[in-house]
Write a protein that holds these residues in place. Sequence first.
Motif, PDB file in Angstrom:
ATOM      1  N   UNK A 272      35.560 -22.080  -6.724  1.00 52.71           N
ATOM      2  CA  UNK A 272      35.027 -21.640  -5.429  1.00 52.71           C
ATOM      3  C   UNK A 272      33.505 -21.615  -5.546  1.00 52.71           C
ATOM      4  N   UNK A 273      32.839 -22.117  -4.510  1.00 54.07           N
ATOM      5  CA  UNK A 273      31.382 -22.204  -4.559  1.00 54.07           C
ATOM      6  C   UNK A 273      30.816 -22.050  -3.165  1.00 54.07           C
ATOM      7  N   UNK A 274      29.497 -21.808  -3.103  1.00 55.84           N
ATOM      8  CA  UNK A 274      28.773 -21.737  -1.840  1.00 55.84           C
ATOM      9  C   UNK A 274      27.585 -22.684  -1.922  1.00 55.84           C
ATOM     10  N   UNK A 275      27.255 -23.292  -0.780  1.00 52.57           N
ATOM     11  CA  UNK A 275      26.141 -24.237  -0.742  1.00 52.57           C
ATOM     12  C   UNK A 275      25.418 -24.110   0.595  1.00 52.57           C
ATOM     13  N   UNK A 276      24.125 -24.397   0.554  1.00 56.31           N
ATOM     14  CA  UNK A 276      23.293 -24.442   1.745  1.00 56.31           C
ATOM     15  C   UNK A 276      22.663 -25.831   1.823  1.00 56.31           C
ATOM     16  N   UNK A 277      22.632 -26.422   3.000  1.00 57.81           N
ATOM     17  CA  UNK A 277      21.969 -27.738   3.140  1.00 57.81           C
ATOM     18  C   UNK A 277      21.437 -27.919   4.555  1.00 57.81           C
TER      19      UNK A 277
ATOM     20  N   UNK B 285      22.210 -14.539   2.127  1.00 54.83           N
ATOM     21  CA  UNK B 285      23.592 -14.959   2.293  1.00 54.83           C
ATOM     22  C   UNK B 285      24.445 -14.042   1.431  1.00 54.83           C
ATOM     23  N   UNK B 286      25.443 -13.402   2.050  1.00 55.87           N
ATOM     24  CA  UNK B 286      26.334 -12.498   1.330  1.00 55.87           C
ATOM     25  C   UNK B 286      27.766 -12.992   1.510  1.00 55.87           C
ATOM     26  N   UNK B 287      28.449 -13.189   0.385  1.00 52.73           N
ATOM     27  CA  UNK B 287      29.824 -13.714   0.382  1.00 52.73           C
ATOM     28  C   UNK B 287      30.726 -12.670  -0.270  1.00 52.73           C
ATOM     29  N   UNK B 288      31.675 -12.137   0.510  1.00 49.27           N
ATOM     30  CA  UNK B 288      32.660 -11.207  -0.036  1.00 49.27           C
ATOM     31  C   UNK B 288      34.016 -11.914  -0.082  1.00 49.27           C
ATOM     32  N   UNK B 289      34.660 -11.831  -1.255  1.00 47.18           N
ATOM     33  CA  UNK B 289      35.931 -12.516  -1.472  1.00 47.18           C
ATOM     34  C   UNK B 289      37.103 -11.591  -1.163  1.00 47.18           C
TER      35      UNK B 289
ATOM     36  N   UNK C  31      35.081  -8.367  -4.530  1.00 45.00           N
ATOM     37  CA  UNK C  31      33.713  -8.472  -5.038  1.00 45.00           C
ATOM     38  C   UNK C  31      32.863  -9.359  -4.130  1.00 45.00           C
ATOM     39  N   UNK C  32      31.554  -9.296  -4.362  1.00 48.28           N
ATOM     40  CA  UNK C  32      30.602  -9.955  -3.473  1.00 48.28           C
ATOM     41  C   UNK C  32      29.507 -10.628  -4.277  1.00 48.28           C
ATOM     42  N   UNK C  33      29.038 -11.760  -3.761  1.00 49.15           N
ATOM     43  CA  UNK C  33      27.873 -12.450  -4.327  1.00 49.15           C
ATOM     44  C   UNK C  33      26.786 -12.513  -3.259  1.00 49.15           C
ATOM     45  N   UNK C  34      25.541 -12.261  -3.665  1.00 47.12           N
ATOM     46  CA  UNK C  34      24.405 -12.258  -2.751  1.00 47.12           C
ATOM     47  C   UNK C  34      23.377 -13.293  -3.188  1.00 47.12           C
ATOM     48  N   UNK C  35      22.757 -13.942  -2.208  1.00 50.54           N
ATOM     49  CA  UNK C  35      21.746 -14.954  -2.479  1.00 50.54           C
ATOM     50  C   UNK C  35      20.618 -14.821  -1.464  1.00 50.54           C
TER      51      UNK C  35
ATOM     52  N   UNK D  23      40.105 -20.207  -1.169  1.00 54.49           N
ATOM     53  CA  UNK D  23      39.750 -18.792  -1.118  1.00 54.49           C
ATOM     54  C   UNK D  23      39.727 -18.295   0.316  1.00 54.49           C
ATOM     55  N   UNK D  24      39.830 -16.977   0.463  1.00 50.24           N
ATOM     56  CA  UNK D  24      39.578 -16.283   1.729  1.00 50.24           C
ATOM     57  C   UNK D  24      38.303 -15.477   1.544  1.00 50.24           C
ATOM     58  N   UNK D  25      37.328 -15.696   2.431  1.00 54.65           N
ATOM     59  CA  UNK D  25      36.018 -15.060   2.273  1.00 54.65           C
ATOM     60  C   UNK D  25      35.476 -14.582   3.614  1.00 54.65           C
ATOM     61  N   UNK D  26      34.554 -13.658   3.525  1.00 52.42           N
ATOM     62  CA  UNK D  26      33.651 -13.315   4.622  1.00 52.42           C
ATOM     63  C   UNK D  26      32.261 -13.752   4.194  1.00 52.42           C
ATOM     64  N   UNK D  27      31.575 -14.512   5.046  1.00 48.45           N
ATOM     65  CA  UNK D  27      30.221 -14.971   4.754  1.00 48.45           C
ATOM     66  C   UNK D  27      29.304 -14.508   5.878  1.00 48.45           C
ATOM     67  N   UNK D  28      28.211 -13.862   5.525  1.00 51.08           N
ATOM     68  CA  UNK D  28      27.281 -13.340   6.530  1.00 51.08           C
ATOM     69  C   UNK D  28      25.867 -13.764   6.172  1.00 51.08           C
TER      70      UNK D  28
END
Length: 361
Positions: free
Chosen positions: A356-361, A343-347, A278-282, A300-305
Amino acid sequence: MTARYCSLAQQPAPVFAPGLAAERLGALMSGRRMWVNGTVLHYYFFDEETDGSVIPVPGAGGPRRVSWVGGESRRDVVRDCFREWQDLGIGIAFTEVADRSEAELRIGFQQGDGSWSAVGRDALLAGLNERTMNFGWDLTAPGERATALHEIGHALGMQHEHQNPFAGIHWDDEAVYADLAGPPNHWSRDRTFFNILRKLDPAEVNGSVWDPHSVMEYPFAAGLILEPEQLRGGVHPPGGLSPLDKEFVLRWYPPLAAPRPPALVPFRSEPLSLAPGEQADFTVEPPETRAYTVAVFGASDCVVVLFEERDGEPRFLTGRDDGGTPDNATLRARLVKGRRYFVRVRLYSAWGSGRTAVMCW
């Protein structure tokens, strides 16, 4: 008469850290070539005016010169097949571009070089001056449109269906080698083994059952298959997208749920509740122009683009695949105030009790 067959180039087997759990390794094998959903794949045809009509190729007796340029009628077949895949409603879009540097998929028509494609994200490994796809015979001939559908299937990450271990095919190996060594393919034993006789890992295949109607299935004449008995007379796929082909790409690339995903606000962590695949988009709309970091946290193992929106279309900026490593994916890029980014994160997989989380800074 023996059919002309797609001939994938042999790639080295992926190397993962030893000791990975079977579930984690299976998730990596199944998804490592797949694009993140929402990607726009830009394709480019090598062109006489911009690239020259001939490409020098080393060969016996000195360099020879061959064309990578295809006529407009052959290009139209490929364009039409891109539309057929996209019209399924998948979350991947295809756009033709006139600038080779803008293209993830670069298409040639070198006659005699076979028809082939990089599989999924393997296209990103090819150099800017290299093809990621080739059509080595006339696509306008009767029945050859399926070749273009087949190679685009590879570009989406699909594999050869006859190499699916669930097919249960027992080949007459020497008959297959002899058949493919002759015209029109003239394959070596290594090429025949890699593209026909070799069984794929169960995690790599397009589905958990064999699909004899798939556009990724080769046609085979009688006398090449020993078992099962019903295949001794050959395999004769119809040459179009099967229901299972459509199901596979829609599972990996479902229609995008919303035109604008939720915001990823700087310095605020967003939890990820994703199942494998599955994938989360932001969206990111930077409050100031500067270098930003985007990172995933957790076991986790992820692809982040990271994509930048240009003329209403997401364009690839940078990406990171942390699959099979002890680290989490981290991206760093200069973002410009007033522009929109995705930002697209596929697990692949997650484990342990941590979030598991994603952050931008």
